[in-house]
Design an enzyme around this catalytic site. Structure first.
Site, PDB file in Angstrom:
ATOM      1  N   TYR A 185      50.924 -24.016  33.671  1.00  0.00           N
ATOM      2  CA  TYR A 185      49.709 -23.900  34.506  1.00  0.00           C
ATOM      3  C   TYR A 185      48.606 -24.890  34.122  1.00  0.00           C
ATOM      4  O   TYR A 185      48.743 -25.613  33.154  1.00  0.00           O
ATOM      5  CB  TYR A 185      49.230 -22.459  34.637  1.00  0.00           C
ATOM      6  N   GLU A 186      47.584 -24.928  34.945  1.00  0.00           N
ATOM      7  CA  GLU A 186      46.531 -25.947  34.815  1.00  0.00           C
ATOM      8  C   GLU A 186      47.098 -27.363  34.854  1.00  0.00           C
ATOM      9  O   GLU A 186      46.609 -28.257  34.163  1.00  0.00           O
ATOM     10  CB  GLU A 186      45.724 -25.753  33.527  1.00  0.00           C
ATOM     11  N   GLY A 187      48.088 -27.582  35.677  1.00  0.00           N
ATOM     12  CA  GLY A 187      48.764 -28.871  35.719  1.00  0.00           C
ATOM     13  C   GLY A 187      49.929 -28.864  34.768  1.00  0.00           C
ATOM     14  O   GLY A 187      49.742 -28.866  33.547  1.00  0.00           O
TER      15      GLY A 187
END
Lengths: 600, 600
Positions: free
Chosen positions: B440-442
């Site tokens: 997550y978050e890229g």
């Protein structure tokens, strides 16, 4: 739901074109394995695994096994029916000896079957695998009477088998076993104790379960030299072969595990259960190692198989899911985004997986073939050479293979982005299932110590010297072939790193054995890298030969050549780094006191 | 049950002795952070995290979040009470601006607090973390009225916040967003669409939840240039600040995830929900990136924190569990077996974990400090330099930090052998929880591309040149110190590998951008290795200084020197292998067609 297609084509390529098993046609067992027969068997096995077992994989994960109040265990929906089909089709008998009703096929085909079973459904595959391990021990160490009583039903799959080693206080260190075996007047023993982590310990798939249990007789030495092996059947067997009384053993609980939920991992309680000694008193560990060595190779296969299943799904997803644009400009300008497949970092994960799973597959098949040759090769010299090599590589296939299998499964999950983390997609299960293979049948640290502490030095290093020579020979031959020269040169360099690391152990291990232990893991990985690299050189050679001949599937062979290059460029450089880590020795690693690890 | 002790001592060492934060005492915010105050804050934070949050970690994993028929969500037992304590103690306000009732402490302390929260209970920590991310966006992009309406309650923790980016058809590629925002007569918008993977999307911890939602206005360009950001509160807020009508948005379901079960990861349905635009139309992505950059650093911290928690438990287990004997002879002859701690391969896993978590901790603290300096340093030049470095290293801390965090958690689980695979021991949870941080978050592949495709080249490579110079300078200085020379030389060599890889990109990226993409992951790892290595050189220097001065805990400082050496010997060699992989380019990686990956 994840899909699985058993890799029949790749397997046949390795068996026929890389290993050339037709040259063994005159050996026992291999006579049964004509090319047509092998292809038919593998195709049918693939169909069964992909169509019957794979759809049950997620069911097994979700439902798990249920223990009832009476200690009985129900396997997940569909497992019983699938197992019945498995037995009815005669799959358990594939490589079993003809004397016990088996089909007498070469061991290597059993290994391929193990791959397909595990790729489709690891938790299911463990039921027959444990039976096979127990049967292997009885085939070698059981008395003729024990063999006649138990083996036909175990080999056919009608009865299950288990291995009972671990106890709460002992896993690796079997000298700490407490389970007791008290001899009775009739020659049987009363077995009492608790065993944990017993895979397939209790279930509803078979009408009887034959537990092989390590225990200590009353006067046994208090060490690994005091362990004996016992047959402890769930149901005693009458003289006429029919099932008798229920033995006093039971499943106390099922473990809650990270994965392989479909396999019943049991706490088994033995309470004056009737058992029969296998082989000699206090020699139980040797018998157990028969099971363990085959099982270790099987776990290596398992790590690769589950990784392959995960990878197959990542390949599908990478073509289906569209996000972003290729760095070189839109690949599909008509659509709003390109498939993930265009992105180099996605391709890296797929190519890493392809290079490693196909390479490990070849190595596992090679290993299975060495086991066959160690039994049936024409000369004692050949049998010894095969046994040397497979003994050396067994901990590597297990340890390196399962470490890499887990990495590949993790990367395959990564290709799915956020969806990979959601259970419905099935990628989490591959990672959770693959994780156990690094732990059981001897944690990978134990494999590494088996390699550097035992296998390396055996017979004056005969096996490892043979491995060096085999690889050097292959490299020398391939270097004159422009299509293979680059791969061969890189492999030769990595083999050189392995030689240097071996030499470092010889020089520095005597003064401080911790120097060997400190590098064991890294050495296992160098050997894995080099061994898989040598498989890639062989595969590239076979592919190039086929391309020159202009036969078969051109794209398939070209992919082999490219993947060999990829492996050499992207994997083999690690050998140098691993060597340097080994050469750092154990000083810094072993310097700190326990309190220096805590700093809260 | 697993334990967690927040690493106060190590943190204070880094803040005070390595980073020397007292030299910033004259800067805004830092004036509040006197050494005594910092120690008091961290000790109290540690107590709260270890005593209140850590015991709830496994509860959260077992119970998960429950969505009821009306769409409401109940968090696991104990979460609400713990959250209330968290808010009552004022923790959310630690680094919030004094203008909004915050304590105005330096950002770096917030980062330390994030570590402690995540080490204790990652799923819990995500609730305030998402609120903080949403607040950060409003602090920069919200109108004064929006700030006044929402920020005081969000910063205090009374209200929660979320980030709504992902939709079923788009994750990384936000240009594919379909959620619509139709302007109304009163200046508000009607938001309609489905968002997935919304962490903390619905729960019972706060009386209101302020969703920040990316959506497209009717005439917006059909690309990332057409995305706007909206405040969409769960309950509308009346003019007097009281809660008004329930907005037409709801949690449609909770995802079934591999881990972080205690956090409610929601499918959020917006059905003509009332929203308010934040900042300018079509400029939503820029606002989102404010949240994302802080969040990415936070996720790097998270990866390290969970790894540290897993490692702490492995250290305890390795001293408690006894199996086998030391290679150098029995360490505790009176007992039947030695602790696992004596085995080099166990020590390898513990030392790998210690070297990487302590090194990453220092790097995260350094990163937090750069963020502070980028805001409050005395000169524009200093602010720019700090911003350059932290922008460059943010994807590395996120990507490399979470990759390594997962490896460490996996190794910590491995120390437990079979017990590590059993959920009761809690080690599986660490691995399953740590896994999400890579996604997550890229996803980490996106971090790698952010690094090589954007950050490297920005301003003519100013940031990376500055990093080279900083590390070269540190090495040059340390090489004259015999206690540090070896570490410095190895770091200088690794820095050289990073320079060479950078040069290779410059030379080969123009002709084929895939050459950059193909090496992105490896480059991110080289920079991570070197950056953490530079932290070890600084830590070793500080430790040696303390040892020479004869102050403090000798064993602690000696451990730092030994671990620095271990890091240099055992981790930095990978830089050379990574460079060679990069230099292989993209040819073999990108050569195969989709059909060549399938071979069933």
């Amino acid at each position: 739901m994840p899909v699985y297609r058993a890799p029949v084509k790749d397997t046949l390529f390795v068996l026929n074109e890389v290993m050339g098993i037709d040259r063994y046609a005159n050996l026992p067992n291999f006579a049964n394995a004509t090319p047509d027969m092998v292809e038919a068997v593998l195709s049918e096995a693939a169909r069964f695994c992909s169509e019957v077992l794979a759809p049950l994989n997620r069911v097994g994960d979700q439902e798990g096994c249920i223990r009832h109040a009476d200690g009985s265990v129900t396997t997940p929906t569909g497992f019983k029916s699938a197992y019945d089909q498995f037995v009815e089709a005669g799959w358990p008998l594939l490589t079993a000896p003809e004397a016990f009703g088996g089909q007498g096929m070469p061991h290597v085909l059993g290994m391929v079957m193990e791959e397909f079973l595990n790729g489709a459904n690891q938790a299911f595959a463990m039921y027959p695998a444990l039976t096979q391990g127990a049967s292997a021990a009885l085939l070698v160490k059981g008395s003729p009477e024990q063999q006649a009583t138990y083996l036909p039903h175990m080999l056919s799959g009608k009865w299950g088998g288990t291995m009972n080693l671990t106890e709460p206080q002992c896993g690796t260190d079997l000298g700490l076993i407490r389970t007791k075996a008290v001899p009775g007047a009739d020659g049987s023993y009363a077995i009492t104790g608790t065993k944990i982590f017993i895979s397939s310990g209790e279930h509803d798939l078979t009408e009887n379960i034959i537990h092989l249990v390590l225990a200590k007789t009353p006067d046994a030495p208090d060490s690994v030299k005091g362990i004996s092996l016992f047959i402890v059947p769930k149901f005693l067997v009458n003289a006429d072969g029919s099932l008798g009384a229920r033995n006093s053993l039971s499943c106390g609980s099922i473990e809650h595990k990270m994965g392989i939920h479909g396999n019943s991992t049991c706490v088994m309680n033995y309470d004056d259960a009737t058992g029969y000694m296998v082989g000699e008193e206090n020699k139980g560990l040797a018998a157990m190692f028969i099971m363990m060595n085959a099982a270790r190779l099987g776990v290596g296969v398992q790590g690769m198989a589950v990784a392959d299943a995960a990878y197959q799904n990542a390949v599908v997803y990478a073509q289906d899911r569209r996000q972003g644009r290729a760095l070189t400009g839109p690949a599909d300008p008509a659509a709003k985004a390109d498939p993930l497949f265009v992105h180099p970092d996605v391709r890296r994960m797929l190519m890493d997986a392809k290079a490693m799973t196909e390479g490990l597959r070849a190595l596992c098949i090679w290993g299975g073939l060495q086991i066959d040759l160690s039994h049936v090769a024409a000369t004692e010299e050949e049998r010894q050479a095969a046994d040397d090599l497979v003994s050396l590589l067994t901990p590597v296939i297990k340890g390196f293979g399962t470490d890499k299998g887990y990495d590949i499964a993790t990367n395959a999950q990564q290709v799915f982005g956020g969806h990979g983390y959601i259970e419905e997609w099935g990628m989490s299960q591959f990672v959770r299932d693959a994780r156990i293979a690094m732990i059981y049948e001897g944690a990978n640290g134990i494999q590494a110590m088996d390699l550097v502490g035992r296998k390396l030095a055996q017979n004056g290093g005969r096996a490892v010297q043979a491995l060096f020579a085999v690889i050097d020979g292959e490299c020398a031959q391939a270097k004159s072939n422009p299509a293979l020269a680059d791969v061969a040169e890189r492999l030769e360099k990595a083999n050189g790193e392995m030689k240097a690391a071996t030499m470092w152990f010889m020089t520095n291990g005597m003064t401080n054995p911790n120097n060997i232990g400190a590098g064991a893991h890294h050495y296992m990985h160098i050997m894995g890298l080099v061994a898989v690299g040598s498989m890639w050189l062989l595969m590239a050679g076979a592919a190039q030969k086929a391309l020159l001949a202009g036969t078969g599937d051109k794209a398939f062979y070209e992919a082999k050549l490219i993947t060999a290059r990829y492996y050499a460029e992207r994997m083999l450089p690690d050998a140098g780094a691993l060597r340097r880590k080994i050469e750092a020795g154990s000083d810094a690693m072993m310097a700190l006191e326990p309190a220096q690890f805590a700093y809260a």
